[in-house]
Design a protein around this motif. Sequence first.
Motif, PDB file in Angstrom:
ATOM      1  N   PHE A 167       0.861  -1.183   0.000  1.00 16.84           N
ATOM      2  CA  PHE A 167       0.000   0.000   0.000  1.00 16.84           C
ATOM      3  C   PHE A 167       0.901   1.238   0.000  1.00 16.84           C
ATOM      4  O   PHE A 167       1.614   1.488   0.960  1.00 16.84           O
ATOM      5  CB  PHE A 167      -0.896   0.008   1.243  1.00 16.84           C
ATOM      6  CG  PHE A 167      -1.987  -1.032   1.171  1.00 16.84           C
ATOM      7  CD1 PHE A 167      -3.264  -0.656   0.765  1.00 16.84           C
ATOM      8  CD2 PHE A 167      -1.744  -2.359   1.496  1.00 16.84           C
ATOM      9  CE1 PHE A 167      -4.262  -1.598   0.687  1.00 16.84           C
ATOM     10  CE2 PHE A 167      -2.737  -3.296   1.412  1.00 16.84           C
ATOM     11  CZ  PHE A 167      -4.004  -2.933   1.010  1.00 16.84           C
ATOM     12  N   VAL A 168       0.859   1.958  -1.096  1.00 15.84           N
ATOM     13  CA  VAL A 168       1.709   3.152  -1.228  1.00 15.84           C
ATOM     14  C   VAL A 168       1.062   4.335  -0.519  1.00 15.84           C
ATOM     15  O   VAL A 168       1.686   5.048   0.248  1.00 15.84           O
ATOM     16  CB  VAL A 168       1.959   3.491  -2.717  1.00 15.84           C
ATOM     17  CG1 VAL A 168       2.806   4.740  -2.842  1.00 15.84           C
ATOM     18  CG2 VAL A 168       2.620   2.297  -3.404  1.00 15.84           C
ATOM     19  N   ASP A 169      -0.219   4.463  -0.761  1.00 24.26           N
ATOM     20  CA  ASP A 169      -0.920   5.597  -0.151  1.00 24.26           C
ATOM     21  C   ASP A 169      -2.397   5.270   0.023  1.00 24.26           C
ATOM     22  O   ASP A 169      -3.049   4.798  -0.903  1.00 24.26           O
ATOM     23  CB  ASP A 169      -0.766   6.844  -1.042  1.00 24.26           C
ATOM     24  CG  ASP A 169      -1.393   8.064  -0.384  1.00 24.26           C
ATOM     25  OD1 ASP A 169      -1.317   8.170   0.866  1.00 24.26           O
ATOM     26  OD2 ASP A 169      -1.997   8.878  -1.114  1.00 24.26           O
ATOM     27  N   VAL A 170      -2.922   5.492   1.214  1.00 27.58           N
ATOM     28  CA  VAL A 170      -4.347   5.317   1.448  1.00 27.58           C
ATOM     29  C   VAL A 170      -4.837   6.603   2.110  1.00 27.58           C
ATOM     30  O   VAL A 170      -4.407   6.965   3.195  1.00 27.58           O
ATOM     31  CB  VAL A 170      -4.635   4.112   2.354  1.00 27.58           C
ATOM     32  CG1 VAL A 170      -6.124   4.012   2.632  1.00 27.58           C
ATOM     33  CG2 VAL A 170      -4.114   2.839   1.738  1.00 27.58           C
ATOM     34  N   ASN A 171      -5.733   7.265   1.405  1.00 24.26           N
ATOM     35  CA  ASN A 171      -6.210   8.551   1.912  1.00 24.26           C
ATOM     36  C   ASN A 171      -7.727   8.519   2.000  1.00 24.26           C
ATOM     37  O   ASN A 171      -8.426   8.759   1.032  1.00 24.26           O
ATOM     38  CB  ASN A 171      -5.725   9.681   0.997  1.00 24.26           C
ATOM     39  CG  ASN A 171      -6.179  11.043   1.494  1.00 24.26           C
ATOM     40  OD1 ASN A 171      -6.713  11.156   2.612  1.00 24.26           O
ATOM     41  ND2 ASN A 171      -5.979  12.064   0.676  1.00 24.26           N
ATOM     42  N   ALA A 172      -8.244   8.165   3.167  1.00 22.23           N
ATOM     43  CA  ALA A 172      -9.697   8.064   3.313  1.00 22.23           C
ATOM     44  C   ALA A 172     -10.050   8.231   4.780  1.00 22.23           C
ATOM     45  O   ALA A 172      -9.213   8.038   5.658  1.00 22.23           O
ATOM     46  CB  ALA A 172     -10.197   6.719   2.809  1.00 22.23           C
ATOM     47  N   ASP A 173     -11.337   8.561   5.033  1.00 23.43           N
ATOM     48  CA  ASP A 173     -11.797   8.734   6.419  1.00 23.43           C
ATOM     49  C   ASP A 173     -12.374   7.438   6.972  1.00 23.43           C
ATOM     50  O   ASP A 173     -12.355   7.204   8.167  1.00 23.43           O
ATOM     51  CB  ASP A 173     -12.858   9.832   6.510  1.00 23.43           C
ATOM     52  CG  ASP A 173     -12.269  11.193   6.155  1.00 23.43           C
ATOM     53  OD1 ASP A 173     -11.047  11.344   6.322  1.00 23.43           O
ATOM     54  OD2 ASP A 173     -13.028  12.061   5.689  1.00 23.43           O
ATOM     55  N   TYR A 174     -12.945   6.635   6.100  1.00 24.83           N
ATOM     56  CA  TYR A 174     -13.507   5.359   6.524  1.00 24.83           C
ATOM     57  C   TYR A 174     -13.673   4.421   5.327  1.00 24.83           C
ATOM     58  O   TYR A 174     -13.422   4.814   4.181  1.00 24.83           O
ATOM     59  CB  TYR A 174     -14.843   5.545   7.272  1.00 24.83           C
ATOM     60  CG  TYR A 174     -15.969   6.147   6.430  1.00 24.83           C
ATOM     61  CD1 TYR A 174     -16.844   5.316   5.704  1.00 24.83           C
ATOM     62  CD2 TYR A 174     -16.181   7.535   6.387  1.00 24.83           C
ATOM     63  CE1 TYR A 174     -17.870   5.858   4.969  1.00 24.83           C
ATOM     64  CE2 TYR A 174     -17.207   8.081   5.661  1.00 24.83           C
ATOM     65  CZ  TYR A 174     -18.066   7.235   4.942  1.00 24.83           C
ATOM     66  OH  TYR A 174     -19.077   7.766   4.196  1.00 24.83           O
ATOM     67  N   VAL A 175     -14.092   3.205   5.638  1.00 25.37           N
ATOM     68  CA  VAL A 175     -14.306   2.213   4.591  1.00 25.37           C
ATOM     69  C   VAL A 175     -15.781   1.814   4.602  1.00 25.37           C
ATOM     70  O   VAL A 175     -16.341   1.543   5.670  1.00 25.37           O
ATOM     71  CB  VAL A 175     -13.440   0.951   4.823  1.00 25.37           C
ATOM     72  CG1 VAL A 175     -13.733  -0.126   3.787  1.00 25.37           C
ATOM     73  CG2 VAL A 175     -11.954   1.309   4.820  1.00 25.37           C
ATOM     74  N   LEU A 176     -16.382   1.833   3.434  1.00 20.06           N
ATOM     75  CA  LEU A 176     -17.775   1.408   3.337  1.00 20.06           C
ATOM     76  C   LEU A 176     -17.839   0.107   2.519  1.00 20.06           C
ATOM     77  O   LEU A 176     -17.429   0.076   1.358  1.00 20.06           O
ATOM     78  CB  LEU A 176     -18.628   2.484   2.660  1.00 20.06           C
ATOM     79  CG  LEU A 176     -20.107   2.122   2.473  1.00 20.06           C
ATOM     80  CD1 LEU A 176     -20.822   1.936   3.817  1.00 20.06           C
ATOM     81  CD2 LEU A 176     -20.829   3.170   1.622  1.00 20.06           C
ATOM     82  N   VAL A 177     -18.359  -0.951   3.171  1.00 25.49           N
ATOM     83  CA  VAL A 177     -18.494  -2.239   2.484  1.00 25.49           C
ATOM     84  C   VAL A 177     -19.968  -2.433   2.143  1.00 25.49           C
ATOM     85  O   VAL A 177     -20.812  -2.464   3.043  1.00 25.49           O
ATOM     86  CB  VAL A 177     -17.995  -3.398   3.367  1.00 25.49           C
ATOM     87  CG1 VAL A 177     -18.109  -4.730   2.624  1.00 25.49           C
ATOM     88  CG2 VAL A 177     -16.564  -3.154   3.814  1.00 25.49           C
ATOM     89  N   VAL A 178     -20.279  -2.560   0.860  1.00 30.53           N
ATOM     90  CA  VAL A 178     -21.658  -2.667   0.402  1.00 30.53           C
ATOM     91  C   VAL A 178     -21.886  -4.068  -0.152  1.00 30.53           C
ATOM     92  O   VAL A 178     -21.173  -4.501  -1.052  1.00 30.53           O
ATOM     93  CB  VAL A 178     -21.941  -1.624  -0.700  1.00 30.53           C
ATOM     94  CG1 VAL A 178     -23.410  -1.631  -1.070  1.00 30.53           C
ATOM     95  CG2 VAL A 178     -21.506  -0.253  -0.258  1.00 30.53           C
ATOM     96  N   GLU A 179     -22.865  -4.762   0.382  1.00 25.05           N
ATOM     97  CA  GLU A 179     -23.068  -6.169  -0.001  1.00 25.05           C
ATOM     98  C   GLU A 179     -23.200  -6.334  -1.508  1.00 25.05           C
ATOM     99  O   GLU A 179     -22.538  -7.170  -2.122  1.00 25.05           O
ATOM    100  CB  GLU A 179     -24.317  -6.731   0.695  1.00 25.05           C
ATOM    101  CG  GLU A 179     -24.647  -8.170   0.262  1.00 25.05           C
ATOM    102  CD  GLU A 179     -25.998  -8.664   0.787  1.00 25.05           C
ATOM    103  OE1 GLU A 179     -26.559  -8.041   1.704  1.00 25.05           O
ATOM    104  OE2 GLU A 179     -26.483  -9.675   0.263  1.00 25.05           O
ATOM    105  N   LYS A 180     -24.085  -5.501  -2.088  1.00 20.43           N
ATOM    106  CA  LYS A 180     -24.431  -5.781  -3.485  1.00 20.43           C
ATOM    107  C   LYS A 180     -23.685  -4.897  -4.464  1.00 20.43           C
ATOM    108  O   LYS A 180     -23.538  -3.699  -4.271  1.00 20.43           O
ATOM    109  CB  LYS A 180     -25.936  -5.588  -3.672  1.00 20.43           C
ATOM    110  CG  LYS A 180     -26.720  -6.751  -3.092  1.00 20.43           C
ATOM    111  CD  LYS A 180     -28.192  -6.551  -3.299  1.00 20.43           C
ATOM    112  CE  LYS A 180     -28.962  -7.829  -3.040  1.00 20.43           C
ATOM    113  NZ  LYS A 180     -30.395  -7.539  -2.879  1.00 20.43           N
TER     114      LYS A 180
END
Lengths: 373, 566
Positions: A191-204
């Motif tokens: 992982f070179v760069d991860v720029n996010a506030d959170y992760v959203l996992v959507v089933e479909k």
Amino acid sequence: MAKKETSENASEVPLNKLVGLGRDIVQDIQMEHSPSFYTPVRSRSNIFFKEEVGTLTLGDKKEKRTFVHVSQAKKFMQTVAIASKLKSFLEQGLHTSIRGLYYQLKFSLGEDLDEDLFEEQSESNPLIEDLEASLDLKREDFNLSTDRKGVVAGNMIIRDKFGGEESVIDASKQGRSGWMIPSDVDNGMEFVDVNADYVLVVEKDALWQRLNEDKFWKKNNCILITPKGQASRGTRRLIRKLADMKLPIYVFTDCDAWGWYIYWAIKTGSMNLAFLNKSLATPEARFIGVTMSDLQNYDFLKKLTINAKDVDIKRAEEMKSYPWIARHKEWVEELDIVLKTRKKLEQDALQGQKLTFVGEYVKNKIESGKVLP
Amino acid sequence: MPDGNENENGEMVSPKHADDIFEEFKEHSVAEFFTKNKQMLGFSGKLRSLTTVIHEYVTNSLDACEEAGILPDLTVKITELPEEHMLVKVSDNGPGIPKSHIGRALGQMLSGTKFHRYMQQRGQQGIGATGCTMFAQLTSGKPIHVRSSTGNGMIYECNVSVNVKTNAPLISDVTEYEGDFRGLEVTAEFADVKYDRSEYSPLEYLKRTAIANPHAEIYFVDPAGKKVRFPRVSQMLPDRPHEVQPHPLGVEPHVLYEMMRISPARKVGSFLTSELARVTPSKVDELKVVMPDFDFDQPPQNITWNDARRLVNAFKKIKWVAPSADGLRSIGNEQIDVALRSLLKPEYLSVRSRPPKVYSGGVPFIVEAAIAYGGSAGKHTESGISTEIMRFANRSPLLFDAGGCAVAKAVRAVDWKRYEIRDFDNAPITVFVNFVSAFVPYTGAGKQSISSEPEVFDEIKFAVMDVARDVQRYLSGKVREERKEAKRKAIMRYIHQLAVDLPLLANTGTSEELEKKLTAVVFTRFKAEEAEENEEHKTREIMIEESESEAGETAENKIEFDEEDM
């Protein structure tokens, strides 16, 4: 040059463990003992919920695998054959699937023996798990890949070393399709760069596409993942790794037992892969919805419920019996409503009034903190 | 008791007892009577008649040889003649018959050549050989031809037939010449007989004779010219049976009748005390009480057949001291073993000659049993292998009337499943039973079937169970061995591949070394397992023996001998 070294180091541990297993067995034989090794028991009786880490894990029970026993001799020999083959994959830096491995090992045991080393793939699969569990490694660590399932989009840059080449992937520049999550996100992945506030996992996938089109991840600075149903090992491992970067994980599924089970498999890990849950489960994950209580807050949803099927009811009853779920009263309430009304609600129903309502719904939930544990 | 016996054709033959026989012919000649009732001598049905002929001549030869202390060499030849006649020739190397005795031996019924020497012999009544002469006369119309020599350098040849009206021998065509021969050779022509190779055939009869007489050499030529030799496998002559006086409980009316006819005694009372065993004057007094109207002072030569029968009945109402078991001569474990082994080449064999027992309150008998498993044991036919039961009485094979025989019944009464023999009827098994007694309780005059006296039935059953237990031990060991071998093989087949992969995985060791060591490990491991299993097996055997001795108690009625027998 430094980069190449990391790649070699990555396969060094599995390689050493395989050779170590072989050395122990050879030593047994040289001392004229019946050769054996131990593997953790993977049956239900040895699976426990470990409260302090919040995952399903294997207990201490071990099984002896020995060669001089009529019911085990063949499996023992097969396991060694697999181990030997995996070692050669690692040494050559080549990957294959478990089916590919099976074909590599499907050959006759000898002219006078009317028997193949492996007749069916169903024989080799559990032995791979034996090796994973007894050596405390994932099959991906042995260069065994599984089918890819799961797509990601978001501000995330990855360096992928594969087949002797190196490419840089930017998950924010994958257009409408997103980046397909590989089965192995550890070995040769950086992982070179991860720029996010959170992760959203959507089933479909359909909902993921909705949110992607709405530029939800851009607007809300999140990483948008769909496992496309039950999460694959690679997807679960990716979620785990993102959680390790202290990103909050939110899961968004159908309002039915199956969707909720997908959430719990991500959170506590599944029973089938209990021996891997240490690296696959994400106990930090939180549940956004859809919930039965959403029916109270969003009037239009009331008309959009559909009847639960028998499998949904059965799954709901099962989940209620799992202590790690039953300890959350919010979940018991949700499950009780399902069992009482015998109704369910799909994620897709949120589009019922307005297609873009989905994004609003998610944002609302996260901002208000109305999430389930 | 069955009302009759089946002959080999499935016909019912009259079960007339000797009692009736003699009552009827009183004034007539014995010979005349048997002419009319030849089925009683075993001459019923074409197959059975031929086997009976062989039986009579062979038993006479064997008895004669043994008495003279000669290892028997017998030759039996059956030739087919036109018009379905058969020529039977039986010759032996025995003592021969002096020319003055030939007529009485082969041309006169109940001539007294044998019965007065009361001992355990194959033939007993002095009827058999003369019966054959009569049967030849009746069916082919020809006398028998005899060639005999006592070994004195002179050979005597003649034709013999029976004057049926007077029961007197007719000798004709006598020649006498010098020659080097000892023994007896009888040639007789018959009609109304048939040869086949069934289990009732002369061949089967001779095979079984060879089994029960390992000291005999038997050579057989069948009508097709096929030669079969049953070699002598033992050089040991059986001990000669002691002559014993008949015991009151074992004597048959016609024997008693004949004994009295030729007795030198003046009174019936003194005849009884001097010529029957265990009869004392006080016993005669007891008899007088039972038969108040019978005159015990009359000369024994005067009494009728019916008197003899009444006396025999009276004997049964009095308590007697048991007869001596001294006269009993069993074949013996070793002899049965060597005979069955040489003929059946079994995979496993167990033989048991049991101690004497008594039946009917006083008649001593011995049962010898054996089971041969595998090899040529059992009946081998096109449809497969089935169990074979070989019955003998005093070494004589019993081929006919198996259904009613105590031996067949007792063998069937055994719970074979308990002995690892799940399908008894189709097992590769030969069950051998020899019943030894001076008084064999035959069910009929055909003498092919032993009556199921309770003590006889039980003793036969226990003898068979005895050997069955050995077979069970052997079979369960074999099954265990096979299972272990299968297990071992199942593991061995994977050694090679394991030894190939391991050095590749471990970066150490060589395939050759690992393969060798793995093989050794597997072998040692199975040795250890075997030791454990043997421990388990022992306890199981003990359990079986315990349960069986309980069952056996009732039948173990001990013989009470008086002191002179000890």
